[in-house]
Structures are given as C-alpha cells and as structure tokens.
Design a protein around this motif. Structure first.
Motif, PDB file in Angstrom:
ATOM      1  N   GLU A 224      47.540  45.969  55.910  1.00  0.00           N
ATOM      2  CA  GLU A 224      48.296  46.818  54.984  1.00  0.00           C
ATOM      3  C   GLU A 224      47.525  48.064  54.538  1.00  0.00           C
ATOM      4  O   GLU A 224      47.999  48.791  53.650  1.00  0.00           O
ATOM      5  CB  GLU A 224      48.707  45.995  53.751  1.00  0.00           C
ATOM      6  CG  GLU A 224      49.620  44.821  54.094  1.00  0.00           C
ATOM      7  CD  GLU A 224      50.008  44.011  52.867  1.00  0.00           C
ATOM      8  OE1 GLU A 224      49.973  44.584  51.760  1.00  0.00           O
ATOM      9  OE2 GLU A 224      50.326  42.821  53.026  1.00  0.00           O
ATOM     10  N   GLY A 225      46.326  48.317  55.141  1.00  0.00           N
ATOM     11  CA  GLY A 225      45.541  49.471  54.700  1.00  0.00           C
ATOM     12  C   GLY A 225      45.249  49.411  53.213  1.00  0.00           C
ATOM     13  O   GLY A 225      45.231  50.422  52.502  1.00  0.00           O
TER      14      GLY A 225
ATOM     15  N   ILE B  66      42.579  48.591  51.421  1.00  0.00           N
ATOM     16  CA  ILE B  66      41.315  49.075  50.845  1.00  0.00           C
ATOM     17  C   ILE B  66      41.432  50.538  50.441  1.00  0.00           C
ATOM     18  O   ILE B  66      40.982  50.944  49.356  1.00  0.00           O
ATOM     19  CB  ILE B  66      40.153  48.861  51.843  1.00  0.00           C
ATOM     20  CG1 ILE B  66      39.879  47.358  51.996  1.00  0.00           C
ATOM     21  CG2 ILE B  66      38.891  49.577  51.371  1.00  0.00           C
ATOM     22  CD1 ILE B  66      38.867  47.008  53.049  1.00  0.00           C
ATOM     23  N   LYS B  67      42.081  51.354  51.281  1.00  0.00           N
ATOM     24  CA  LYS B  67      42.220  52.776  50.949  1.00  0.00           C
ATOM     25  C   LYS B  67      43.084  52.962  49.711  1.00  0.00           C
ATOM     26  O   LYS B  67      42.823  53.852  48.884  1.00  0.00           O
ATOM     27  CB  LYS B  67      42.807  53.526  52.141  1.00  0.00           C
ATOM     28  CG  LYS B  67      41.824  53.619  53.317  1.00  0.00           C
ATOM     29  CD  LYS B  67      42.341  54.477  54.450  1.00  0.00           C
ATOM     30  CE  LYS B  67      41.316  54.548  55.576  1.00  0.00           C
ATOM     31  NZ  LYS B  67      41.782  55.361  56.707  1.00  0.00           N
ATOM     32  N   LYS B  68      44.086  52.103  49.552  1.00  0.00           N
ATOM     33  CA  LYS B  68      44.932  52.182  48.354  1.00  0.00           C
ATOM     34  C   LYS B  68      44.116  51.826  47.102  1.00  0.00           C
ATOM     35  O   LYS B  68      44.257  52.467  46.050  1.00  0.00           O
ATOM     36  CB  LYS B  68      46.127  51.226  48.492  1.00  0.00           C
ATOM     37  CG  LYS B  68      47.107  51.602  49.606  1.00  0.00           C
ATOM     38  CD  LYS B  68      48.199  50.542  49.743  1.00  0.00           C
ATOM     39  CE  LYS B  68      49.114  50.843  50.934  1.00  0.00           C
ATOM     40  NZ  LYS B  68      50.113  49.774  51.140  1.00  0.00           N
ATOM     41  N   LEU B  69      43.247  50.809  47.228  1.00  0.00           N
ATOM     42  CA  LEU B  69      42.397  50.429  46.088  1.00  0.00           C
ATOM     43  C   LEU B  69      41.473  51.581  45.684  1.00  0.00           C
ATOM     44  O   LEU B  69      41.233  51.824  44.500  1.00  0.00           O
ATOM     45  CB  LEU B  69      41.569  49.196  46.442  1.00  0.00           C
ATOM     46  CG  LEU B  69      42.291  47.854  46.487  1.00  0.00           C
ATOM     47  CD1 LEU B  69      41.401  46.781  47.105  1.00  0.00           C
ATOM     48  CD2 LEU B  69      42.718  47.415  45.079  1.00  0.00           C
ATOM     49  N   LEU B  70      40.951  52.294  46.701  1.00  0.00           N
ATOM     50  CA  LEU B  70      40.025  53.387  46.404  1.00  0.00           C
ATOM     51  C   LEU B  70      40.738  54.576  45.755  1.00  0.00           C
ATOM     52  O   LEU B  70      40.132  55.328  44.978  1.00  0.00           O
ATOM     53  CB  LEU B  70      39.298  53.824  47.682  1.00  0.00           C
ATOM     54  CG  LEU B  70      38.384  52.738  48.300  1.00  0.00           C
ATOM     55  CD1 LEU B  70      37.774  53.221  49.602  1.00  0.00           C
ATOM     56  CD2 LEU B  70      37.292  52.305  47.333  1.00  0.00           C
ATOM     57  N   GLU B  71      42.030  54.744  46.067  1.00  0.00           N
ATOM     58  CA  GLU B  71      42.807  55.782  45.388  1.00  0.00           C
ATOM     59  C   GLU B  71      42.940  55.441  43.900  1.00  0.00           C
ATOM     60  O   GLU B  71      42.829  56.314  43.024  1.00  0.00           O
ATOM     61  CB  GLU B  71      44.189  55.914  46.039  1.00  0.00           C
ATOM     62  CG  GLU B  71      44.149  56.578  47.407  1.00  0.00           C
ATOM     63  CD  GLU B  71      45.497  56.510  48.120  1.00  0.00           C
ATOM     64  OE1 GLU B  71      46.504  56.118  47.467  1.00  0.00           O
ATOM     65  OE2 GLU B  71      45.549  56.826  49.329  1.00  0.00           O
TER      66      GLU B  71
ATOM     67  N   ALA C 223      35.811  43.887  60.602  1.00  0.00           N
ATOM     68  CA  ALA C 223      36.901  44.878  60.612  1.00  0.00           C
ATOM     69  C   ALA C 223      37.037  45.555  59.248  1.00  0.00           C
ATOM     70  O   ALA C 223      37.298  46.767  59.166  1.00  0.00           O
ATOM     71  CB  ALA C 223      38.209  44.202  61.007  1.00  0.00           C
ATOM     72  N   LEU C 224      36.838  44.783  58.164  1.00  0.00           N
ATOM     73  CA  LEU C 224      36.917  45.364  56.819  1.00  0.00           C
ATOM     74  C   LEU C 224      35.721  46.279  56.556  1.00  0.00           C
ATOM     75  O   LEU C 224      35.856  47.334  55.925  1.00  0.00           O
ATOM     76  CB  LEU C 224      36.973  44.253  55.768  1.00  0.00           C
ATOM     77  CG  LEU C 224      38.223  43.352  55.796  1.00  0.00           C
ATOM     78  CD1 LEU C 224      38.104  42.256  54.746  1.00  0.00           C
ATOM     79  CD2 LEU C 224      39.484  44.164  55.557  1.00  0.00           C
TER      80      LEU C 224
END
Length: 808
Positions: free
Chosen positions: A191-192, A194-199, A230-231
């Motif tokens: 679900e991508g 990690i990038k959402k968390l960083l936003e 992978a993460l």
C-alpha cells in the motif's frame, strides 16, 4: 529470521565428480555451504557439500540431506517440517529454525540449485514457490485465528493523523507473532504505507504535535523490527531516509528530541579524495554511512529479544560494503589516480593524509569480504603498487600519515605475509638497506614516541609474523624460508639489534629509563622467538656477534621486567641443549652475570630468584654435563651456602658422579660399551665436527660463513695420542698453579658482592677425530663420560681460558 550468513561466492568446481551414491550431486547447482547460528548471533561455517532431498524412513518424511564433498560424511539431515517457516533470501540463501535456539542456513553456489530445493520445500508444505517465506500455521492463539484466518491479509487503518495511536498499537501487537509480522510487512509494502506515514511526519513537525511524533517513533521502530529487506529499501531510499531518521529523533523516553538530521547535514562532511564519477557508487556510499549511523547512534540498543529482529539491517550494511568495495575495485582509473597522488611529492600534506585515511578505510571495508573476494581485492591493490606506495609514505615526516600507513601494512601482513616477503626480497636487489620496507618498519618501532610504545608493540607483532617459519610456504625445497631468513639476517637484523648493542657497551645499561627498557624488552622478545624458530641463522648471529654477553648486561637493569627478559633469552638458549651454544657460554663465562644478579637479589623471594633457580634446576634435571661441570668448577664457592633449595647441592652431586665415572671408567664399562655401540657412533662424528667448528677462531670466520672441518682419518693412533698426552701434562701443571679459592659469600648480607676475575691462559687444542670411539677422550665439557678414558678434572677443550671468581 536469523542473521543472514555470507553468501557462497562463485567457486570453481573441483575436478572429478563425487558420484551420485548417498544422494550426493556431481553438478555445482546443488553445491552448498551449511551454516549454523552461534550464541553470539554469528554464522558458523559447518562445511561445503552437495544437497539433495529424499524420503528418510527414520524421520518419516521428506528431508534435506547435505553430504560433505571432501569425504561424503553427512553434514546435515533435516526433515522438511510442514509447519516450519523457511525463508529464501538473496536468490541463493535458504534460512530456517530447527528449534527455538537453533537456526540453519544453506548458501548455494548457483541460483538454479536454490530454486530447485525451494520448490521441493514449497511442494512439501503446499506453498507457491513464488513466495519468499513459508508460513507457520500451527500453535496460533484463538485471537490470531479470529484476526488472521478469517481474512487472507492484514487490513491497515487509513493513514491519518488521528489514527496514529491505533497504527502504533497494531504494529506493537503484531511483532510477537511471526505470521502477523509477515502479514503486516506485506500490507506495508503493497500500500506504499511508509511514504504516507512520512508525509504525516512533516505535518506533525509543522504543527509541533509531540504526541503524534511519539507515535510515529514507535511505528518506525516497529517497522525496523519486522526485519524485512523490501521495507528497508523503501526506508533507506534517497527521498525517505532523512525523514525516517527524523521520526527516530522523537523518542518518548527522552525529555528532549535528538538532532540527528542536523548532525548528518551540517557536521558530517563527505570528502571525495579522488572524484567518484559513478553516481550509483556515490549514492551507495551516502546510504551506507547513514544506515550505519542509524544502527549505531539512532536506534536504541536492542534487547535480547529484539536483537535477532535487526539481523536484516546488519546484512543490509554488510552487503552494501561488499558492493562498494567491488565497485571501487573495478574502477581502474580511480585506483590509478589514488596511488599516483599518494606517491607524488607535489601532493600537499593535508591531501596526502586524506588519501591515506581513505585507503585505510578501504582496507577495513575489505575485512567484511568472503575469503575469495578478499583475495581478489588484495591482488588488485598489489598490482596497483600498494607496497612501493607504503614504502614512500612510511619515509615521510608526518606522524599521522605514517600511523595510517602502518595500519594498512598490518592488513597486508595479516592477509598474505608471503606477498610482503617477496616484495622486500626483490627490492633488496635495487635499494640500500636503509630504505628497505622492513627496515623502515623497524625504525618506526625503535623511534615510537608513545610512552607506552603502543605502535611499537603492533609493529613487533607484524615483524614476528613476517619472520615466523610456520606461515612460510612449504615447498619441496623450502626456498621461501631459506631465502627470506638469509635476507633478513643479512640486511635487517643489524637494524633490529642496534639499540641493544648501543646500550650494552659497558657493564651496565648506558640508558635505563622506562621507555628504553620497554623497547629493549620488545627486541629481546623477538630475538627469543628467533632462537626458538630459526636454528642455525640465529645461532651464527648470536655467536659471531657475541649477542648473549651483551643481552646479559641488561641483568643489571633497575627494571626487573627487562632483567627477566634477558634471563628468559638465556634460558631459551640453554633449553635447546645445543653444545654449540654451551661451549660459547662456557668460553665467555656467561653464567657470571646471572650469578651476580642472584647474589645481588639476596634473600628476597621473588620472580628473579625463582627464575634463576629454575634455570640451574633445568641443567641438573636434564643432566647437561658440560654446563654442570662449568658451573661447579667456577661458581660453586659463591653458591654452596644456598640451602633453601637442593638445586646447587644436586648440581654438585651430578658433578661428583661425573668425576667418579671419569676416575673409574671400569665401574660402568658394560653400560658404556652398550651406549657406544647403540648410540654414540654417528653422534660422536657429528660432535667432533661441531667441536672443530667452534674451535675455529672467530676472527677467521666471515659473518654467517660455515666452517667445515677437514676430515683426516689416515692418522694412526700414535699421531693422535701424542698431542693428547702433551695436552694432559700441560693441564696438570696448570691445575696446580690455579689454587685461588672463593671466599664464602653471605647471601643474607646487604652489601652487593663485587667480583674479581683471575684468568690464566690455556692452550687451545684442535683434535682430529677417528670414527672409532675407543681411542677418544671424554666429550667436550663432559668430564668422564661413561666409557671415555678421560682423566680426572678434564675440562672442555674448547675453553680457551680458565676463570676463578673471588670476592673482594
């Protein structure tokens, strides 16, 4: 998953197949290394073999078998359990746990072989071979069955600021279960997330939402503990890594946030000593530095339970370093420029220091490589001229540059001492002794300014490795040992012993400060090692240069450790029981400094006292006749009152027994006849040759020249016995003249005894031996050897002077 073991590098297949018997494979596809994880979380190599899968009746199921390629023995027999979680990593690794604390790994030579075995495992477990990990479906709690079995995947809450606490709880609750960890990792990947968390992290920082930042810390830390490559690839990408580090600044257990990003962007500076043209390599270096920083400085120290969960992070750094070394190694222009600037006299000092520090770090990175890759790495450096470059750098004045160059040299010596030896022997044909690489190393050792001589200790260890015959290549003619030791004693030994010889010209050390004493102790340690391992090279050097007499001057040092080093050197020589050495000791009266030190030590019960007594006890127990006679004849009066040990009285008893056998040879005639026939014939010939060698004047000998005695077996008995009769007559006259007696020395007295030596010249007699033992006098230094018609009081023929010690 346990720590990742090193991948099996491409290994050339050995000639000759091992056959199919016992399940072994002849092709390289099934060639594997077996690893087990030890208590320190390090992988231990259990051997190389060929893997196969077959039904094993005893285990009642399909099993993995690995048979050693060397002897066909069974390295591994492991049943493929339907409930065990197997993991495939890096295309050539299969890792699993046999028991709670027993982790195993197979490292394949080829990807095809790994895929074949992986298909077998997935077939037994009913899994699709495309997965990277099989799943543990047994022993789940009721809660896990309800949460996990009802749906194929794990559903994550929507990534919103208001739901951060819920997300943090979900991550924390998933960590204890391998299955839930796996499902959480898959959900985060797909679900991508990690990038959402960083936003959201940026929003929290802008709003100064400390509670949200604390939740993000727990979430990101939990994602690290999922141990998923992978993460990590997402988190450590150029666009994400600094935000990940930012999340880890807000540890809830700390009252104030850390400034890790500020350090990495403002304080830590990336220096390109040689411009790197490859952008991928440059990015990989940045990434490795930052990930290493996360592991060492940012993440909290893992608990015992969490340590295993960070194994993939260790592996990520490890393989990055391997990749960096490989990419730099392949860039010939980069390495050529590096060595050109290192050795260019026009390079300024600051630049050269950076270049040397880079090369040092480069070599340090190479320690992570597999042996085959490390071989290729050092061969590349050797071809680029690293040893000539080090020679230039070591000759420079900058202490920091020399120190870094010494560290690089230590990597080379530890890796391949033969390569270093070959280089120094080749350069000796072109250069003077002063600028030889080994002599530069010796000079740095001697001139070490550190009061504790830390650098000198390291350099002495490297010299010891270089002169150790144990690691010299064993060929049919043993050329490396012969050639290198010949080179070392001709070109380097005089540099090593120079401080010793300069400091022992008088009866006492001319300099006796602590630092000088430490240096001399190091030199003596290496010389003692040489006595034990170098046989005739060191023997010629000691006798021709009178080294032992100079070493024993140090017995008068105020530093007990140095006096003990000198004593240990002599003890090592006596321990060889070599008559060459024994005659040298007797000829130069080299027990005198030891007896002086013993008497000066008085009645103190210390290490010096014990060590000296042990040396005399060794002579008594081993019945070294020549030394026994020498000690009793010359030093008995000084030692006869020592009665708290029986050593000296025992020596006297040995001496008297020798005299008795000499006076009455018939008492022991049968034993002597047997001994002569069974043991003495060949040994006697050798002994006489040695005696002739020793009796040759040292002035007539070139340094290191071998002296071969002329064989003259044509002389008749009268020719030989005539000089013996004359010699014995002269000896009797001499003994009647020498009646000076030692005054008894009181050991309990505090006054240091001083010695007066009275010499009377003796006549040196070279006797030519016959092969028959019946006409020979007693062996040198062994009065009255059984079966020898020697006369009472006979002394070593090699002893050119007789000495008596008297006290003033």
């Amino acid at each position: 998953a346990p720590d990742q073991p090193p991948a099996l590098p491409a290994i050339a297949s050995q000639s000759g197949g091992c056959g199919v018997a016992g399940g072994r494979m002849t092709d390289t596809r099934r060639r594997v290394k077996v690893y087990t994880l030890n208590e320190d979380r390090q992988w231990d190599d259990r051997g190389t073999g060929h893997v196969s899968s077959c039904y094993v009746e005893r285990l009642k199921g399909m099993s993995l078998l690995v048979r050693a390629e060397s002897d066909g023995s069974l390295l591994l027999e492991s049943k493929i359990n339907p409930n065990t979680a197997y993991q495939k990593q890096q295309d050539t690794l299969i890792v699993w746990s046999e028991a709670e604390n027993y982790d195993l790994a197979l490292s394949f030579q080829e990807k095809a072989g790994c895929d074949e075995i992986w298909e077998k495992i997935c077939q037994v477990q009913g899994k699709d071979p495309s997965v990277d990990i099989t799943q543990d479906l047994v022993d789940e709690s009721e809660e896990e069955r309800f949460d996990d079995m009802s749906s194929p995947g794990l559903e994550l809450p929507s990534c919103e600021l208001s739901r951060l606490e819920e997300i943090a709880e979900l991550v924390a609750s998933s960590l204890p279960s391998p299955l839930r960890r796996e499902k959480l990792a898959l959900a985060l990947e797909n679900e991508g997330y990690i990038k959402k968390l960083l936003e959201i992290f940026h929003v929290c920082e802008d709003l100064e939402n400390i509670e949200g930042l604390h939740h993000l810390y727990e979430i990101i830390k939990g994602i690290f503990l999922l141990n998923r490559t992978a993460l990590f690839e997402v988190m450590f990408s150029e666009e994400c890594i600094m935000d990940v580090i930012g999340c880890l600044e807000y540890d809830p257990s700390l009252s104030q946030s850390r400034k890790h990003r500020e350090f990495l962007t403002k304080t830590a500076k990336f220096k390109e000593v040689i411009p790197i043209s490859d952008p991928e390599l440059k990015q990989k270096i940045h990434q490795t530095y930052r990930v290493q920083y996360i592991q060492d400085m940012v993440l909290p120290t893992p608990s015992v339970f969490e340590e295993n969960m960070l194994s993939t992070l260790h592996s990520f750094i490890f393989f990055n370093k391997v990749e960096i070394v490989g990419m730099l190694q392949e860039d010939e222009k980069f390495l050529t420029d590096l060595f050109a600037q290192l050795t260019d006299e026009a390079t300024d000092e600051e630049k050269r220091q950076e270049l040397v520090n880079f090369l040092k770090e480069f070599c340090a990175f190479s320690q992570t490589l597999q042996p085959q890759n490390r071989d290729a790495f050092f061969k590349t450096l050797s071809n680029m001229g690293i040893l000539p470059a080090l020679e230039v750098i070591l000759g420079m004045d900058d202490a920091q540059v020399r120190s870094a160059a010494t560290d690089i040299f230590s990597y080379l010596v530890e890796y391949n001492p033969s390569m270093v030896r070959e280089f120094v022997m080749q350069e000796a044909q072109q250069n003077d002794d002063d600028i030889l690489l080994i002599n530069l190393i010796i000079e740095h050792m001697i001139c070490d300014t550190d009061p504790e001589l830390g650098g000198a200790v390291l350099l002495m260890g490297l010299l010891r490795t270089l002169v150790d015959p144990e690691n010299m290549l064993a060929t049919a003619n043993k050329t490396e040992k012969t050639e290198f030791l010949g080179f070392f004693y001709k070109h380097c030994m005089h540099v090593l012993t120079a401080p010793l010889l300069a400091n022992t010209t008088e009866d006492k050390p001319s300099k006796d400060d602590f630092q000088t004493a430490q240096l001399l102790a190091l030199i003596l340690e290496l010389l003692t090692f040489c006595v034990e391992h170098h046989t005739y090279h060191i023997k010629n050097y000691i006798i021709n240069k009178d080294i032992l007499r100079r070493v024993l001057v140090l017995m008068a040092s105020k530093h007990a450790f140095l006096a003990l080093c000198a004593l240990r050197f002599k003890r090592k020589i006596i321990g060889l029981k070599d008559e060459f050495y024994n005659r040298y000791i007797m000829k130069s009266f080299l027990f005198e400094p030891v007896v002086k030190a013993f008497l000066n030590n008085g009645s103190r019960y210390n290490l010096m006292n014990s060590a000296i007594i042990e040396m005399f006890e060794f002579i008594r127990v081993e019945d070294i006749k020549s030394l026994t006679a020498h000690v009793i004849e010359n030093y008995w009066k000084a030692l006869e009152d020592v009665d708290y040990v029986q050593t000296f009285k025992g020596l006297k008893l040995r001496f008297e027994q020798q005299r008795e056998r000499q006076d009455n040879p018939k008492l022991d005639s049968m034993r002597s006849i047997l001994r002569n026939h069974r043991y003495r014939r060949d040994a006697r010939t050798l002994e006489d040759e040695e005696e002739m060698w020793f009796n040759t004047d040292e002035d007539d000998m070139e340094d290191g020249e071998a002296v071969v005695p002329p064989s003259d077996k044509t002389k008749n008995d009268e020719d030989i016995m005539d000089p013996i009769s004359k010699f014995m007559e002269r000896k009797k006259l001499k003994e009647s003249e020498e009646k000076e007696v030692l005054l008894k020395t009181n050991l309990s007295g505090r006054q240091s005894p001083s010695f007066k030596l009275s010499f009377s010249s003796g006549t040196k007699s070279n006797l030519t031996s016959q092969s028959s033992a019946s006409n020979l006098p007693g062996s040198p230094g062994s009065p009255g050897s059984p079966g020898s018609p020697g006369s009472p009081g006979s002394v070593s023929k090699s002893t050119s002077q007789m000495a008596a010690i008297t006290t003033k």
